[in-house]
Every structure is written in C-alpha cells, then in structure tokens.
Scaffold this motif. Structure first.
Motif, PDB file in Angstrom:
ATOM      1  N   ILE A  62      76.024  32.249-139.018  1.00 44.55           N
ATOM      2  CA  ILE A  62      75.355  31.596-137.879  1.00 44.55           C
ATOM      3  C   ILE A  62      76.130  30.348-137.479  1.00 44.55           C
ATOM      4  O   ILE A  62      76.546  29.562-138.327  1.00 44.55           O
ATOM      5  N   ILE A  63      76.309  30.186-136.163  1.00 40.63           N
ATOM      6  CA  ILE A  63      76.874  28.954-135.606  1.00 40.63           C
ATOM      7  C   ILE A  63      75.774  28.286-134.805  1.00 40.63           C
ATOM      8  O   ILE A  63      75.288  28.845-133.821  1.00 40.63           O
ATOM      9  N   CYS A  64      75.364  27.108-135.244  1.00 41.30           N
ATOM     10  CA  CYS A  64      74.363  26.318-134.522  1.00 41.30           C
ATOM     11  C   CYS A  64      75.128  25.245-133.760  1.00 41.30           C
ATOM     12  O   CYS A  64      75.539  24.239-134.337  1.00 41.30           O
ATOM     13  N   GLY A  65      75.341  25.482-132.480  1.00 37.79           N
ATOM     14  CA  GLY A  65      76.104  24.559-131.657  1.00 37.79           C
ATOM     15  C   GLY A  65      75.225  23.514-131.018  1.00 37.79           C
ATOM     16  O   GLY A  65      74.008  23.500-131.209  1.00 37.79           O
ATOM     17  N   PRO A  66      75.836  22.633-130.219  1.00 40.27           N
ATOM     18  CA  PRO A  66      75.067  21.560-129.572  1.00 40.27           C
ATOM     19  C   PRO A  66      73.971  22.086-128.641  1.00 40.27           C
ATOM     20  O   PRO A  66      72.931  21.466-128.509  1.00 40.27           O
ATOM     21  N   ARG A  67      74.207  23.223-128.017  1.00 39.55           N
ATOM     22  CA  ARG A  67      73.219  23.735-127.061  1.00 39.55           C
ATOM     23  C   ARG A  67      72.729  25.140-127.368  1.00 39.55           C
ATOM     24  O   ARG A  67      71.663  25.530-126.920  1.00 39.55           O
ATOM     25  N   ARG A  68      73.546  25.925-128.095  1.00 38.37           N
ATOM     26  CA  ARG A  68      73.180  27.313-128.342  1.00 38.37           C
ATOM     27  C   ARG A  68      73.476  27.701-129.786  1.00 38.37           C
ATOM     28  O   ARG A  68      74.292  27.079-130.446  1.00 38.37           O
ATOM     29  N   THR A  69      72.789  28.749-130.224  1.00 37.32           N
ATOM     30  CA  THR A  69      73.004  29.305-131.554  1.00 37.32           C
ATOM     31  C   THR A  69      73.519  30.727-131.404  1.00 37.32           C
ATOM     32  O   THR A  69      73.007  31.500-130.592  1.00 37.32           O
ATOM     33  N   PHE A  70      74.539  31.059-132.180  1.00 39.70           N
ATOM     34  CA  PHE A  70      75.129  32.393-132.184  1.00 39.70           C
ATOM     35  C   PHE A  70      75.057  32.929-133.607  1.00 39.70           C
ATOM     36  O   PHE A  70      75.185  32.169-134.564  1.00 39.70           O
ATOM     37  N   SER A  71      74.888  34.249-133.730  1.00 41.74           N
ATOM     38  CA  SER A  71      74.901  34.820-135.072  1.00 41.74           C
ATOM     39  C   SER A  71      75.684  36.122-135.099  1.00 41.74           C
ATOM     40  O   SER A  71      75.798  36.823-134.092  1.00 41.74           O
ATOM     41  N   PHE A  72      76.238  36.407-136.251  1.00 41.73           N
ATOM     42  CA  PHE A  72      77.006  37.629-136.497  1.00 41.73           C
ATOM     43  C   PHE A  72      76.303  38.362-137.622  1.00 41.73           C
ATOM     44  O   PHE A  72      76.147  37.832-138.731  1.00 41.73           O
ATOM     45  N   ASN A  73      75.859  39.578-137.348  1.00 39.39           N
ATOM     46  CA  ASN A  73      75.109  40.362-138.314  1.00 39.39           C
ATOM     47  C   ASN A  73      76.050  40.912-139.378  1.00 39.39           C
ATOM     48  O   ASN A  73      76.976  41.657-139.069  1.00 39.39           O
ATOM     49  N   LEU A  74      75.814  40.544-140.612  1.00 35.77           N
ATOM     50  CA  LEU A  74      76.653  40.998-141.719  1.00 35.77           C
ATOM     51  C   LEU A  74      76.158  42.318-142.310  1.00 35.77           C
ATOM     52  O   LEU A  74      76.706  42.798-143.297  1.00 35.77           O
ATOM     53  N   ALA A  75      75.120  42.892-141.715  1.00 34.03           N
ATOM     54  CA  ALA A  75      74.568  44.146-142.228  1.00 34.03           C
ATOM     55  C   ALA A  75      74.983  45.343-141.372  1.00 34.03           C
ATOM     56  O   ALA A  75      74.576  46.458-141.645  1.00 34.03           O
ATOM     57  N   ASP A  76      75.758  45.125-140.335  1.00 30.05           N
ATOM     58  CA  ASP A  76      76.137  46.201-139.415  1.00 30.05           C
ATOM     59  C   ASP A  76      77.619  46.520-139.475  1.00 30.05           C
ATOM     60  O   ASP A  76      78.447  45.627-139.608  1.00 30.05           O
ATOM     61  N   ARG A  77      77.947  47.768-139.306  1.00 31.55           N
ATOM     62  CA  ARG A  77      79.290  48.260-138.988  1.00 31.55           C
ATOM     63  C   ARG A  77      80.417  47.726-139.865  1.00 31.55           C
ATOM     64  O   ARG A  77      81.405  47.224-139.353  1.00 31.55           O
ATOM     65  N   ASN A  78      80.285  47.816-141.170  1.00 33.21           N
ATOM     66  CA  ASN A  78      81.374  47.465-142.070  1.00 33.21           C
ATOM     67  C   ASN A  78      81.929  46.055-141.803  1.00 33.21           C
ATOM     68  O   ASN A  78      83.079  45.890-141.398  1.00 33.21           O
ATOM     69  N   PRO A  79      81.123  45.030-142.028  1.00 37.24           N
ATOM     70  CA  PRO A  79      81.591  43.663-141.731  1.00 37.24           C
ATOM     71  C   PRO A  79      82.735  43.234-142.638  1.00 37.24           C
ATOM     72  O   PRO A  79      82.832  43.648-143.782  1.00 37.24           O
ATOM     73  N   ARG A  80      83.587  42.385-142.077  1.00 34.67           N
ATOM     74  CA  ARG A  80      84.742  41.863-142.808  1.00 34.67           C
ATOM     75  C   ARG A  80      84.843  40.363-142.554  1.00 34.67           C
ATOM     76  O   ARG A  80      84.431  39.877-141.518  1.00 34.67           O
ATOM     77  N   VAL A  81      85.432  39.667-143.505  1.00 34.95           N
ATOM     78  CA  VAL A  81      85.704  38.247-143.325  1.00 34.95           C
ATOM     79  C   VAL A  81      87.156  37.992-143.716  1.00 34.95           C
ATOM     80  O   VAL A  81      87.635  38.488-144.732  1.00 34.95           O
ATOM     81  N   GLN A  82      87.836  37.283-142.859  1.00 34.71           N
ATOM     82  CA  GLN A  82      89.216  36.867-143.126  1.00 34.71           C
ATOM     83  C   GLN A  82      89.178  35.362-143.355  1.00 34.71           C
ATOM     84  O   GLN A  82      88.697  34.606-142.505  1.00 34.71           O
ATOM     85  N   VAL A  83      89.653  34.918-144.516  1.00 38.74           N
ATOM     86  CA  VAL A  83      89.667  33.498-144.844  1.00 38.74           C
ATOM     87  C   VAL A  83      91.100  33.007-144.726  1.00 38.74           C
ATOM     88  O   VAL A  83      92.004  33.524-145.372  1.00 38.74           O
ATOM     89  N   ILE A  84      91.292  32.011-143.872  1.00 36.77           N
ATOM     90  CA  ILE A  84      92.616  31.445-143.634  1.00 36.77           C
ATOM     91  C   ILE A  84      92.576  30.000-144.112  1.00 36.77           C
ATOM     92  O   ILE A  84      91.708  29.232-143.700  1.00 36.77           O
ATOM     93  N   GLY A  85      93.497  29.630-144.981  1.00 40.55           N
ATOM     94  CA  GLY A  85      93.508  28.275-145.539  1.00 40.55           C
ATOM     95  C   GLY A  85      94.638  27.442-144.985  1.00 40.55           C
ATOM     96  O   GLY A  85      95.758  27.913-144.856  1.00 40.55           O
ATOM     97  N   ARG A  86      94.316  26.210-144.626  1.00 41.41           N
ATOM     98  CA  ARG A  86      95.316  25.257-144.148  1.00 41.41           C
ATOM     99  C   ARG A  86      94.992  23.874-144.686  1.00 41.41           C
ATOM    100  O   ARG A  86      93.992  23.281-144.312  1.00 41.41           O
ATOM    101  N   ARG A  87      95.818  23.380-145.587  1.00 41.73           N
ATOM    102  CA  ARG A  87      95.726  22.005-146.090  1.00 41.73           C
ATOM    103  C   ARG A  87      94.306  21.544-146.420  1.00 41.73           C
ATOM    104  O   ARG A  87      93.828  20.553-145.874  1.00 41.73           O
ATOM    105  N   GLY A  88      93.629  22.253-147.278  1.00 47.16           N
ATOM    106  CA  GLY A  88      92.292  21.840-147.699  1.00 47.16           C
ATOM    107  C   GLY A  88      91.179  22.259-146.762  1.00 47.16           C
ATOM    108  O   GLY A  88      90.015  21.979-147.027  1.00 47.16           O
ATOM    109  N   HIS A  89      91.505  22.906-145.666  1.00 39.39           N
ATOM    110  CA  HIS A  89      90.508  23.404-144.727  1.00 39.39           C
ATOM    111  C   HIS A  89      90.531  24.928-144.732  1.00 39.39           C
ATOM    112  O   HIS A  89      91.551  25.531-145.058  1.00 39.39           O
TER     113      HIS A  89
END
Length: 188
Positions: free
Chosen positions: A94-121
């Motif tokens: 879930i992304i709770c932004g200043p004006r709107r909230t968006f969500s990505f369903n992790l229970a649908d269609r073979n979800p994947r996450v790509q983690v990219i690391g840059r200098r401690g972030h």
C-alpha cells in the motif's frame, strides 16, 4: 500509526515505512538537470527578445516550466516524500500518498517483488503476471523524479516503494513473504 484506514479485517501489517526525503537525486537527473538549465536559458532568452503579447506569455510559460524542472520538482518531491507512507501487509502493498491511497494485491496473478539496493536505500518494485502491472515504459522515465505526481502507481507506472532506508524489519518482511511463497523474488 494507522497508515491505511481501509485495512481489511484480519489483514496483518508486516512492515511500515516511508521514502527518505533527503534522497532527492536519481540517475535521470544526470540528463534532466542539464536539460532543465538549457530549457530555462532558452526560455529567458526568447522571452527577452519577444515583442508581441501572446508570444511573451508563451515564452514566460516555457521559462516557468524550466524553473520548475530545475528547482520546483525537488521541492515537490521532498514535500510528497514527507507525506507518503508505505505499508506491506500479508495481502497487499500500500502507498498512502498526500491525497490518494494505492494498493497492489499480493494475492493475485503470481505476484513478484524486485528489491534494488543503492547505498543503504532500497526500492521495491511489485509486478505480477498481468502485463499492466509493469506500467507504461514512457511513464517509467518520470517515476521518482518530482514529476511523478502525474502518474498512478500500478496503472501508469510500476507499483514501487522508492528510497526506503534499508532496515532489518523490511528485509525480514520481504524475506518471510518470499520464503512462504506469497511472492516470488525478481521480475515476472
């Protein structure tokens, strides 16, 4: 902290965080900053040479746009980062932004996450078997630049958590989701 008042009954929050407002430069800035300075210089030069009213107004608009690209977008980006929260639950990202909230369903269609690391972030990019989860290539050029207020995560651009400080809690939450098979690691 109640990051999303619309949590489903029984939905478990695994991790909450926010983008680091101090991290404002991206790889695209190597192109955008010189382009923006050039844009402002051309706009100012043409505005000073313009002699008719409509032409002056148009060129002042070009100059103001250039100034936004040089300075304003960093102010907007910092403002938005300070007011954005990320929530990772057992079923959604879930992304709770200043004006709107968006969500990505992790229970649908073979979800994947790509983690990219840059200098401690870390940047987490979520996709699925649905081709629309990748967003539009042209929109991907503007994400996390201060121009992304025009985009909708998961529709125009890939659903992503940007510039999150690397913490043990985040690493543990993502590792547990991958280990349990709720999400796969990498790009679909």
């Amino acid at each position: 902290m109640t990051a999303d008042p619309t949590l489903a009954p029984g939905e478990e929050v695994l991790w909450t965080g926010s983008p680091d407002p101090k991290r404002i430069l991206t790889g695209w800035d190597g192109f955008l900053i010189p382009f923006s300075v050039f844009w402002v210089a051309v706009g100012i030069d043409l505005s000073l040479d313009a002699q008719r009213g409509p032409q002056v107004v148009t060129l002042v608009g070009v100059t103001v746009t250039g100034l936004y690209l040089v300075v304003g977008r960093f102010l907007v980006k910092t403002y938005r980062k300070r007011r954005t929260r990320y929530v990772l639950t057992d079923t959604r990202a879930i992304i709770c932004g200043p004006r709107r909230t968006f969500s990505f369903n992790l229970a649908d269609r073979n979800p994947r996450v790509q983690v990219i690391g840059r200098r401690g972030h870390r940047t987490l990019k979520f996709t699925s078997d649905d081709p629309r989860s990748y967003g539009k290539f042209s929109s991907e050029l503007f994400v996390n630049t201060g121009l992304d207020f025009l985009l909708r995560p998961g529709l125009d651009a890939r659903f992503s958590f940007y510039d999150v400080l690397r913490t043990d809690a985040l690493h543990s939450a993502v590792s547990d989701m991958v280990t349990s098979g709720k999400v796969a690691e990498g790009i679909a």
